[in-house]
Design an enzyme around this catalytic site. Structure first.
Site, PDB file in Angstrom:
ATOM      1  N   ASN A  57       0.840  -1.186   0.000  1.00  0.00           N
ATOM      2  CA  ASN A  57       0.000   0.000   0.000  1.00  0.00           C
ATOM      3  C   ASN A  57       0.882   1.246   0.000  1.00  0.00           C
ATOM      4  OD1 ASN A  57      -1.601   2.241   1.101  1.00  0.00           O
ATOM      5  ND2 ASN A  57      -3.196   0.699   1.383  1.00  0.00           N
ATOM      6  N   HIS A  71      -3.285   0.299  -3.371  1.00  0.00           N
ATOM      7  CA  HIS A  71      -3.374  -0.664  -2.277  1.00  0.00           C
ATOM      8  C   HIS A  71      -2.333  -1.754  -2.516  1.00  0.00           C
ATOM      9  CE1 HIS A  71      -7.737   0.175  -0.712  1.00  0.00           C
ATOM     10  NE2 HIS A  71      -7.015   1.277  -0.805  1.00  0.00           N
ATOM     11  N   GLU A  84      -2.563  -4.961  -3.242  1.00  0.00           N
ATOM     12  CA  GLU A  84      -2.808  -5.812  -4.405  1.00  0.00           C
ATOM     13  C   GLU A  84      -2.650  -5.039  -5.708  1.00  0.00           C
ATOM     14  OE1 GLU A  84      -5.625  -7.170  -1.044  1.00  0.00           O
ATOM     15  OE2 GLU A  84      -4.804  -5.283  -1.804  1.00  0.00           O
ATOM     16  N   SER A 121      -7.698  -9.113   4.000  1.00  0.00           N
ATOM     17  CA  SER A 121      -8.857  -9.371   3.143  1.00  0.00           C
ATOM     18  C   SER A 121      -9.014  -8.249   2.122  1.00  0.00           C
ATOM     19  CB  SER A 121     -10.102  -9.474   4.035  1.00  0.00           C
ATOM     20  OG  SER A 121     -11.247  -9.788   3.295  1.00  0.00           O
ATOM     21  N   CYS A 164     -10.223  -5.350  -0.286  1.00  0.00           N
ATOM     22  CA  CYS A 164     -11.341  -4.412  -0.369  1.00  0.00           C
ATOM     23  C   CYS A 164     -12.054  -4.606  -1.705  1.00  0.00           C
ATOM     24  CB  CYS A 164     -10.830  -2.973  -0.234  1.00  0.00           C
ATOM     25  SG  CYS A 164      -9.918  -2.402  -1.690  1.00  0.00           S
ATOM     26  N   CYS A 202      -9.726  -3.813  -4.782  1.00  0.00           N
ATOM     27  CA  CYS A 202      -8.756  -4.870  -5.070  1.00  0.00           C
ATOM     28  C   CYS A 202      -9.457  -6.147  -5.527  1.00  0.00           C
ATOM     29  CB  CYS A 202      -7.875  -5.117  -3.854  1.00  0.00           C
ATOM     30  SG  CYS A 202      -6.846  -3.675  -3.471  1.00  0.00           S
ATOM     31  N   ASP A 204      -8.201   5.028   4.194  1.00  0.00           N
ATOM     32  CA  ASP A 204      -7.833   3.931   3.297  1.00  0.00           C
ATOM     33  C   ASP A 204      -9.052   3.063   2.960  1.00  0.00           C
ATOM     34  OD1 ASP A 204      -5.300   2.829   2.075  1.00  0.00           O
ATOM     35  OD2 ASP A 204      -6.120   1.005   2.968  1.00  0.00           O
TER      36      ASP A 204
END
Length: 147
Positions: free
Chosen positions: A41, A52, A54, A79, A81, A84, A144
Site C-alpha cells: 500500500n 493498495h 494488491e 482481506s 477491499c 482490489c 484507506d
C-alpha cells in the site's frame, strides 16, 4: 512450497510500507511456484487513491497475458477491499490467499460468488501488524477504507 511461504513475501512488503509511514498491507502474485512480483500500500507515500497492496503488486508486475493471470495466486496480508477484489476479478485470478480478515473484512463473498477460491491463513503476525497500525493511525486507516 506452501501458502505461508508465499504469504511471507506479502508480509515483507507490508513491513516495508509500514516502515515508510504507509499502511502495512502487502501483496504478492505467484504463478507455478514463482513470485512474479510484490507490492504494498503506497497511498500515503504517493498521495494515491488506488495504490493498495494488491493493485500496487499488479502495477509493479506490468502487463501480462490473460493466460498468466488465470493460473495465478494472489497473496495478500489483509482481506481484499472492493477495489482490489475488482482487480482480481477483472484479471481472472482464481485463488486468493489472505493473511487475515479480523481487522478488516473485505469483499470475500464477492470473490467466492465469482468462483474464486479464498483461503484465510489467519496469521497472527498480520493481525498484530494491522491492529498496531489502526491504533496508531486511525485517521489514515479510515481514509484507506473509505470511512
Amino acid at each position: 512450497m506452501d501458502d505461508q511461504h508465499f504469504l511471507d513475501f506479502a508480509i515483507q512488503a507490508a513491513r516495508q510500507g509500514g516502515a515508510e509511514g504507509g499502511v502495512p498491507i502487502g501483496g504478492a502474485l505467484v504463478v507455478d511456484g514463482k513470485v512474479l512480483g510484490v507490492g504494498y500500500n503506497k497511498r500515503v507515500q504517493l498521495g494515491s487513491a488506488i495504490r493498495h497492496g494488491e493493485t500496487d503488486c499488479l502495477e509493479n508486475i506490468g502487463r501480462l497475458p490473460a493466460s498468466v493471470y488465470q493460473k495465478a495466486n494472489m497473496y495478500t496480508t489483509l482481506s481484499p477491499c472492493h477495489m482490489c477484489t475488482g482487480a482480481i476479478l477483472l484479471y481472472g485470478i482464481p485463488r486468493v490467499v489472505l493473511g487475515e480478515n479480523e481487522t478488516f473484512m473485505g469483499a470475500e463473498d464477492l470473490l467466492r460468488s465469482h468462483g474464486v477460491e479464498v483461503i484465510n491463513l489467519n496469521s497472527q503476525e498480520c493481525k498484530d501488524m494491522m491492529a498496531k497500525f489502526i491504533a496508531e493511525k486511525p485517521e489514515v486507516w479510515n481514509e484507506d477504507i473509505g470511512v
